[in-house]
Design a protein around this motif. Structure first.
Motif, PDB file in Angstrom:
ATOM      1  N   VAL A  53       0.841  -1.197   0.000  1.00  0.00           N
ATOM      2  CA  VAL A  53       0.000   0.000   0.000  1.00  0.00           C
ATOM      3  C   VAL A  53       0.880   1.252   0.000  1.00  0.00           C
ATOM      4  O   VAL A  53       1.917   1.300   0.664  1.00  0.00           O
ATOM      5  CB  VAL A  53      -0.934   0.003   1.235  1.00  0.00           C
ATOM      6  CG1 VAL A  53      -1.693   1.316   1.360  1.00  0.00           C
ATOM      7  CG2 VAL A  53      -1.901  -1.167   1.167  1.00  0.00           C
ATOM      8  N   VAL A  54       0.449   2.258  -0.749  1.00  0.00           N
ATOM      9  CA  VAL A  54       1.106   3.563  -0.732  1.00  0.00           C
ATOM     10  C   VAL A  54       0.189   4.554  -0.031  1.00  0.00           C
ATOM     11  O   VAL A  54      -1.008   4.630  -0.324  1.00  0.00           O
ATOM     12  CB  VAL A  54       1.421   4.052  -2.165  1.00  0.00           C
ATOM     13  CG1 VAL A  54       1.792   5.537  -2.165  1.00  0.00           C
ATOM     14  CG2 VAL A  54       2.556   3.239  -2.762  1.00  0.00           C
ATOM     15  N   ALA A  55       0.731   5.300   0.921  1.00  0.00           N
ATOM     16  CA  ALA A  55      -0.022   6.333   1.625  1.00  0.00           C
ATOM     17  C   ALA A  55       0.248   7.673   0.966  1.00  0.00           C
ATOM     18  O   ALA A  55       1.402   8.068   0.780  1.00  0.00           O
ATOM     19  CB  ALA A  55       0.372   6.379   3.093  1.00  0.00           C
ATOM     20  N   LEU A  56      -0.839   8.377   0.608  1.00  0.00           N
ATOM     21  CA  LEU A  56      -0.712   9.702   0.024  1.00  0.00           C
ATOM     22  C   LEU A  56      -1.073  10.752   1.062  1.00  0.00           C
ATOM     23  O   LEU A  56      -2.164  10.737   1.629  1.00  0.00           O
ATOM     24  CB  LEU A  56      -1.636   9.856  -1.183  1.00  0.00           C
ATOM     25  CG  LEU A  56      -1.668  11.258  -1.809  1.00  0.00           C
ATOM     26  CD1 LEU A  56      -0.313  11.611  -2.412  1.00  0.00           C
ATOM     27  CD2 LEU A  56      -2.777  11.362  -2.846  1.00  0.00           C
ATOM     28  N   HIS A  57      -0.153  11.665   1.313  1.00  0.00           N
ATOM     29  CA  HIS A  57      -0.371  12.790   2.220  1.00  0.00           C
ATOM     30  C   HIS A  57      -0.635  14.020   1.362  1.00  0.00           C
ATOM     31  O   HIS A  57       0.251  14.489   0.645  1.00  0.00           O
ATOM     32  CB  HIS A  57       0.845  13.014   3.113  1.00  0.00           C
ATOM     33  CG  HIS A  57       1.216  11.828   3.938  1.00  0.00           C
ATOM     34  ND1 HIS A  57       0.799  11.665   5.238  1.00  0.00           N
ATOM     35  CD2 HIS A  57       1.978  10.728   3.646  1.00  0.00           C
ATOM     36  CE1 HIS A  57       1.285  10.533   5.722  1.00  0.00           C
ATOM     37  NE2 HIS A  57       1.998   9.952   4.777  1.00  0.00           N
ATOM     38  N   GLU A  58      -1.843  14.531   1.448  1.00  0.00           N
ATOM     39  CA  GLU A  58      -2.269  15.671   0.636  1.00  0.00           C
ATOM     40  C   GLU A  58      -2.715  16.800   1.554  1.00  0.00           C
ATOM     41  O   GLU A  58      -3.439  16.548   2.519  1.00  0.00           O
ATOM     42  CB  GLU A  58      -3.417  15.239  -0.279  1.00  0.00           C
ATOM     43  CG  GLU A  58      -3.954  16.331  -1.161  1.00  0.00           C
ATOM     44  CD  GLU A  58      -5.092  15.842  -2.044  1.00  0.00           C
ATOM     45  OE1 GLU A  58      -5.777  16.699  -2.634  1.00  0.00           O
ATOM     46  OE2 GLU A  58      -5.303  14.614  -2.147  1.00  0.00           O
ATOM     47  N   PRO A  59      -2.296  18.041   1.300  1.00  0.00           N
ATOM     48  CA  PRO A  59      -2.672  19.141   2.196  1.00  0.00           C
ATOM     49  C   PRO A  59      -4.177  19.197   2.452  1.00  0.00           C
ATOM     50  O   PRO A  59      -4.984  19.121   1.531  1.00  0.00           O
ATOM     51  CB  PRO A  59      -2.198  20.381   1.422  1.00  0.00           C
ATOM     52  CG  PRO A  59      -1.076  19.887   0.575  1.00  0.00           C
ATOM     53  CD  PRO A  59      -1.454  18.493   0.177  1.00  0.00           C
ATOM     54  N   GLY A  60      -4.525  19.300   3.742  1.00  0.00           N
ATOM     55  CA  GLY A  60      -5.921  19.421   4.121  1.00  0.00           C
ATOM     56  C   GLY A  60      -6.668  18.107   4.203  1.00  0.00           C
ATOM     57  O   GLY A  60      -7.892  18.098   4.342  1.00  0.00           O
ATOM     58  N   ARG A  61      -5.950  16.984   4.113  1.00  0.00           N
ATOM     59  CA  ARG A  61      -6.606  15.687   4.186  1.00  0.00           C
ATOM     60  C   ARG A  61      -5.818  14.738   5.078  1.00  0.00           C
ATOM     61  O   ARG A  61      -4.602  14.874   5.245  1.00  0.00           O
ATOM     62  CB  ARG A  61      -6.741  15.058   2.801  1.00  0.00           C
ATOM     63  CG  ARG A  61      -7.597  15.825   1.824  1.00  0.00           C
ATOM     64  CD  ARG A  61      -8.147  14.922   0.746  1.00  0.00           C
ATOM     65  NE  ARG A  61      -9.052  13.931   1.299  1.00  0.00           N
ATOM     66  CZ  ARG A  61      -9.728  13.053   0.551  1.00  0.00           C
ATOM     67  NH1 ARG A  61      -9.582  13.051  -0.760  1.00  0.00           N
ATOM     68  NH2 ARG A  61     -10.528  12.181   1.122  1.00  0.00           N
ATOM     69  N   PRO A  63      -4.227  10.940   5.632  1.00  0.00           N
ATOM     70  CA  PRO A  63      -3.573  10.067   4.651  1.00  0.00           C
ATOM     71  C   PRO A  63      -4.603   9.161   3.968  1.00  0.00           C
ATOM     72  O   PRO A  63      -5.568   8.723   4.584  1.00  0.00           O
ATOM     73  CB  PRO A  63      -2.602   9.243   5.506  1.00  0.00           C
ATOM     74  CG  PRO A  63      -2.437   9.998   6.773  1.00  0.00           C
ATOM     75  CD  PRO A  63      -3.710  10.740   6.993  1.00  0.00           C
ATOM     76  N   VAL A  64      -4.375   8.895   2.690  1.00  0.00           N
ATOM     77  CA  VAL A  64      -5.242   8.020   1.913  1.00  0.00           C
ATOM     78  C   VAL A  64      -4.425   6.831   1.430  1.00  0.00           C
ATOM     79  O   VAL A  64      -3.306   7.001   0.922  1.00  0.00           O
ATOM     80  CB  VAL A  64      -5.865   8.765   0.718  1.00  0.00           C
ATOM     81  CG1 VAL A  64      -6.672   7.813  -0.158  1.00  0.00           C
ATOM     82  CG2 VAL A  64      -6.755   9.907   1.219  1.00  0.00           C
ATOM     83  N   ALA A  65      -4.985   5.628   1.604  1.00  0.00           N
ATOM     84  CA  ALA A  65      -4.294   4.397   1.232  1.00  0.00           C
ATOM     85  C   ALA A  65      -4.626   4.028  -0.213  1.00  0.00           C
ATOM     86  O   ALA A  65      -5.800   3.951  -0.592  1.00  0.00           O
ATOM     87  CB  ALA A  65      -4.702   3.266   2.167  1.00  0.00           C
ATOM     88  N   HIS A 145      -9.040   6.698   9.693  1.00  0.00           N
ATOM     89  CA  HIS A 145      -8.296   6.945   8.459  1.00  0.00           C
ATOM     90  C   HIS A 145      -7.057   6.071   8.448  1.00  0.00           C
ATOM     91  O   HIS A 145      -6.710   5.438   9.447  1.00  0.00           O
ATOM     92  CB  HIS A 145      -7.917   8.422   8.326  1.00  0.00           C
ATOM     93  CG  HIS A 145      -7.127   8.967   9.485  1.00  0.00           C
ATOM     94  ND1 HIS A 145      -5.788   8.727   9.654  1.00  0.00           N
ATOM     95  CD2 HIS A 145      -7.501   9.729  10.540  1.00  0.00           C
ATOM     96  CE1 HIS A 145      -5.358   9.326  10.742  1.00  0.00           C
ATOM     97  NE2 HIS A 145      -6.387   9.940  11.311  1.00  0.00           N
ATOM     98  N   ALA A 146      -6.385   6.030   7.306  1.00  0.00           N
ATOM     99  CA  ALA A 146      -5.161   5.237   7.207  1.00  0.00           C
ATOM    100  C   ALA A 146      -4.113   5.759   8.188  1.00  0.00           C
ATOM    101  O   ALA A 146      -4.113   6.935   8.559  1.00  0.00           O
ATOM    102  CB  ALA A 146      -4.620   5.294   5.778  1.00  0.00           C
TER     103      ALA A 146
END
Length: 285
Positions: A53-61, A63-65, A145-146
């Protein structure tokens, strides 16, 4: 908070700054391997099971898996014909997810026209947290959340004196509080129940939960609504604060060693879309 949510270094309300000579881009996204086995359940099926799995860190959110397509059960994703445009990652295709008798529209997405610099997300799909029945790391359910490796909580014992007053009356007086340091937030001070004036707290309806601390109960103090809170059965990682009481410094008068505490930047929690549209019942799910 964590790396990119709220007051995190990559967040929209960061309380620190990078000491670099040139101005940084307004938005910076960060993707990294989660390095944990993660599974997704919908209905009676495990629809995804991956150690990649890759975790995406996006401003204002939060982490999304993102799961590789090869680790998602075949034929559960059906394109719904809807495409949106992500401001950084380009065209995003949406899917209906079907597992047995359960169907969830617009419950997963994939960035299908990624810029070259975002190749880590190529061939990967993310599932909407609230649309799924549960996410797991190994055999333990993950709520909220992830995992965010950059969210940290430290709890320290102190002999400093904490006094809480409301309408000139003492609500709590303690020389044995715990101070909880949570990434990006101002310190929170927790007082043992025996140091709180009996009957000063009036329980109120409505609870919330924190993905890192558990289920939270609230109390009125006189005319000050929800001026105190407590994690009656805090999760294992923060068990030391179980049953203790913390107070809102903007609703009642809180003094530490004679100095009045004020609400600081980063003290409040800001809700965010579907990632925070959670119910207390989810804890029992």
């Amino acid at each position: 908070m964590g790396l990119a949510w709220q007051q995190g270094p990559l967040g929209t309300g960061a309380i620190g700054r990078f000491l670099v000579p040139a101005e940084l881009p307004e938005r910076m996204l960060f993707a990294e391997p989660l390095r944990r086995r993660m599974r997704v359940r919908l209905g009676d099926m495990w629809i995804a099971d991956s150690e990649d799995v890759v975790a995406l860190h996006e401003p204002g959110r939060y982490p999304v898996a993102y799961f590789p397509l090869v680790d998602i059960v075949a034929d559960i994703l059906e394109g719904d014909g809807r495409t949106t445009q992500h401001k950084d990652l380009g065209a995003t295709a949406w899917f209906t997810v079907t597992a047995g008798e359960t169907t969830k529209p617009r419950a997963a997405w994939q960035h299908v026209d990624l810029p070259r610099h975002a190749s880590e997300l190529e061939g990967r799909v993310a599932f909407a947290w609230r649309a799924m029945d549960a996410f797991y790391e190994e055999d333990e359910r993950i709520v909220g959340h992830a995992a965010d490796a950059y969210h940290r909580i430290d709890i320290r014992q102190t002999s400093r004196r904490l006094v809480v007053r409301n309408d000139d009356g003492v609500v709590a007086d303690s020389s044995q509080p715990l101070v909880l340091f949570e990434s990006g937030f101002a310190p929170r001070w927790y007082v043992p129940r025996e140091d709180v004036v009996q009957d000063a707290l009036t329980p109120v309806e409505g609870q919330t939960f924190c993905p890192y601390k558990g289920l939270c109960s609230y109390y009125d103090i006189g005319g000050s609504h929800r001026a105190a809170w407590s994690y009656e059965d805090a999760w294992t990682e923060v068990r030391r604060i179980s049953g203790m009481v913390s107070f809102e410094a903007d609703k009642v008068e809180v003094e530490l060693d004679g100095k009045r505490l004020r609400l600081e930047p980063g003290q409040g929690v800001v809700s965010h879309g579907v990632d925070r549209d959670l119910t207390v019942e989810e804890l029992a799910g």
